[in-house]
Design a protein around this motif. Sequence first.
Motif, PDB file in Angstrom:
ATOM      1  N   GLU A  83      31.407 -21.914  44.984  1.00 37.94           N
ATOM      2  CA  GLU A  83      30.793 -20.740  45.600  1.00 37.94           C
ATOM      3  C   GLU A  83      31.822 -19.639  45.808  1.00 37.94           C
ATOM      4  O   GLU A  83      31.540 -18.467  45.570  1.00 37.94           O
ATOM      5  CB  GLU A  83      30.126 -21.104  46.922  1.00 37.94           C
ATOM      6  CG  GLU A  83      28.869 -21.917  46.750  1.00 37.94           C
ATOM      7  CD  GLU A  83      28.189 -22.260  48.060  1.00 37.94           C
ATOM      8  OE1 GLU A  83      28.697 -21.880  49.133  1.00 37.94           O
ATOM      9  OE2 GLU A  83      27.134 -22.900  48.004  1.00 37.94           O
ATOM     10  N   ALA A  86      32.440 -18.025  42.540  1.00 37.76           N
ATOM     11  CA  ALA A  86      31.290 -17.206  42.159  1.00 37.76           C
ATOM     12  C   ALA A  86      31.287 -15.885  42.915  1.00 37.76           C
ATOM     13  O   ALA A  86      30.978 -14.831  42.345  1.00 37.76           O
ATOM     14  CB  ALA A  86      29.988 -17.960  42.414  1.00 37.76           C
ATOM     15  N   ILE A  87      31.637 -15.904  44.191  1.00 33.89           N
ATOM     16  CA  ILE A  87      31.690 -14.667  44.977  1.00 33.89           C
ATOM     17  C   ILE A  87      32.739 -13.726  44.391  1.00 33.89           C
ATOM     18  O   ILE A  87      32.506 -12.523  44.262  1.00 33.89           O
ATOM     19  CB  ILE A  87      31.982 -14.980  46.465  1.00 33.89           C
ATOM     20  CG1 ILE A  87      30.763 -15.630  47.100  1.00 33.89           C
ATOM     21  CG2 ILE A  87      32.358 -13.709  47.235  1.00 33.89           C
ATOM     22  CD1 ILE A  87      31.015 -16.187  48.495  1.00 33.89           C
ATOM     23  N   VAL A  89      33.772 -13.595  41.303  1.00 33.18           N
ATOM     24  CA  VAL A  89      33.246 -13.073  40.038  1.00 33.18           C
ATOM     25  C   VAL A  89      32.218 -11.975  40.310  1.00 33.18           C
ATOM     26  O   VAL A  89      32.234 -10.918  39.676  1.00 33.18           O
ATOM     27  CB  VAL A  89      32.638 -14.201  39.176  1.00 33.18           C
ATOM     28  CG1 VAL A  89      31.853 -13.639  38.003  1.00 33.18           C
ATOM     29  CG2 VAL A  89      33.727 -15.141  38.690  1.00 33.18           C
ATOM     30  N   LEU A  90      31.323 -12.218  41.272  1.00 31.08           N
ATOM     31  CA  LEU A  90      30.311 -11.207  41.598  1.00 31.08           C
ATOM     32  C   LEU A  90      30.953  -9.910  42.072  1.00 31.08           C
ATOM     33  O   LEU A  90      30.514  -8.816  41.708  1.00 31.08           O
ATOM     34  CB  LEU A  90      29.349 -11.738  42.661  1.00 31.08           C
ATOM     35  CG  LEU A  90      28.401 -12.839  42.202  1.00 31.08           C
ATOM     36  CD1 LEU A  90      27.646 -13.408  43.402  1.00 31.08           C
ATOM     37  CD2 LEU A  90      27.438 -12.323  41.160  1.00 31.08           C
ATOM     38  N   ARG A  91      31.985 -10.008  42.892  1.00 34.10           N
ATOM     39  CA  ARG A  91      32.687  -8.805  43.367  1.00 34.10           C
ATOM     40  C   ARG A  91      33.358  -8.071  42.218  1.00 34.10           C
ATOM     41  O   ARG A  91      33.342  -6.848  42.165  1.00 34.10           O
ATOM     42  CB  ARG A  91      33.710  -9.182  44.431  1.00 34.10           C
ATOM     43  CG  ARG A  91      33.077  -9.508  45.745  1.00 34.10           C
ATOM     44  CD  ARG A  91      34.113  -9.661  46.837  1.00 34.10           C
ATOM     45  NE  ARG A  91      33.444 -10.005  48.080  1.00 34.10           N
ATOM     46  CZ  ARG A  91      33.780 -11.004  48.859  1.00 34.10           C
ATOM     47  NH1 ARG A  91      34.809 -11.764  48.551  1.00 34.10           N
ATOM     48  NH2 ARG A  91      33.119 -11.250  49.963  1.00 34.10           N
ATOM     49  N   VAL A  93      32.475  -8.124  39.039  1.00 34.59           N
ATOM     50  CA  VAL A  93      31.417  -7.504  38.235  1.00 34.59           C
ATOM     51  C   VAL A  93      30.899  -6.255  38.933  1.00 34.59           C
ATOM     52  O   VAL A  93      30.702  -5.208  38.318  1.00 34.59           O
ATOM     53  CB  VAL A  93      30.269  -8.503  37.963  1.00 34.59           C
ATOM     54  CG1 VAL A  93      29.050  -7.808  37.388  1.00 34.59           C
ATOM     55  CG2 VAL A  93      30.751  -9.610  37.041  1.00 34.59           C
ATOM     56  N   GLN A  94      30.716  -6.340  40.233  1.00 32.26           N
ATOM     57  CA  GLN A  94      30.225  -5.210  41.002  1.00 32.26           C
ATOM     58  C   GLN A  94      31.197  -4.031  40.908  1.00 32.26           C
ATOM     59  O   GLN A  94      30.780  -2.891  40.700  1.00 32.26           O
ATOM     60  CB  GLN A  94      30.032  -5.612  42.460  1.00 32.26           C
ATOM     61  CG  GLN A  94      29.569  -4.468  43.335  1.00 32.26           C
ATOM     62  CD  GLN A  94      29.525  -4.867  44.803  1.00 32.26           C
ATOM     63  OE1 GLN A  94      29.997  -5.928  45.170  1.00 32.26           O
ATOM     64  NE2 GLN A  94      28.953  -4.022  45.608  1.00 32.26           N
ATOM     65  N   ASP A 104      30.836  -3.287  50.203  1.00 33.96           N
ATOM     66  CA  ASP A 104      30.682  -4.597  49.592  1.00 33.96           C
ATOM     67  C   ASP A 104      29.435  -5.286  50.140  1.00 33.96           C
ATOM     68  O   ASP A 104      29.374  -5.587  51.324  1.00 33.96           O
ATOM     69  CB  ASP A 104      31.928  -5.435  49.906  1.00 33.96           C
ATOM     70  CG  ASP A 104      31.979  -6.732  49.128  1.00 33.96           C
ATOM     71  OD1 ASP A 104      30.991  -7.042  48.424  1.00 33.96           O
ATOM     72  OD2 ASP A 104      32.997  -7.422  49.225  1.00 33.96           O
ATOM     73  N   VAL A 106      28.576  -8.236  49.660  1.00 33.21           N
ATOM     74  CA  VAL A 106      28.938  -9.607  49.987  1.00 33.21           C
ATOM     75  C   VAL A 106      30.201  -9.517  50.842  1.00 33.21           C
ATOM     76  O   VAL A 106      31.310  -9.487  50.340  1.00 33.21           O
ATOM     77  CB  VAL A 106      29.210 -10.454  48.718  1.00 33.21           C
ATOM     78  CG1 VAL A 106      29.532 -11.881  49.100  1.00 33.21           C
ATOM     79  CG2 VAL A 106      28.035 -10.401  47.768  1.00 33.21           C
ATOM     80  N   ILE A 114      24.416 -20.834  45.893  1.00 29.28           N
ATOM     81  CA  ILE A 114      24.167 -20.462  44.514  1.00 29.28           C
ATOM     82  C   ILE A 114      23.182 -21.460  43.929  1.00 29.28           C
ATOM     83  O   ILE A 114      23.381 -22.664  44.052  1.00 29.28           O
ATOM     84  CB  ILE A 114      25.460 -20.481  43.697  1.00 29.28           C
ATOM     85  CG1 ILE A 114      26.428 -19.442  44.240  1.00 29.28           C
ATOM     86  CG2 ILE A 114      25.168 -20.232  42.226  1.00 29.28           C
ATOM     87  CD1 ILE A 114      27.788 -19.488  43.605  1.00 29.28           C
TER      88      ILE A 114
END
Length: 116
Positions: A83, A86-87, A89-91, A93-94, A104, A106, A114
């Motif tokens: 997790e 993944a967070i 990676v999401l940041r 990408v964002q 942010d 997140v 997830i």
Amino acid sequence: MSPAIPPTGTLPPRPVANPSGDYRTMVEAIQADDLPAAQQAFGRFTRGLPAATYDGSTSLGKIGAALDKGDLDGARTILNGLETKAIKVLRAVQSVTEGGEKSDPVPPGSTFRITV
């Protein structure tokens, strides 16, 4: 004399593969401290996957090894690490897709589940 191949109508239904549901069931069982359910879901989830997908060097393999030992805390720790990755990676990408300094969605230190 009975036929060698039973008529189609009498065959049991073939189980439908549901990898995302099996993964979700495994995660929920680990979080609920239900070792037998987690082990069963892991078995269903990995059935048909190449062995390299869940060997000892992968996160999935480490989860399986922890479940084999009955170590739900170890499996939970590995899931939490996934997790966290993944967070990140999401940041990333964002930040690439937004291209600016926006708040942010997140917040650091937050947790979420997830699902696949």
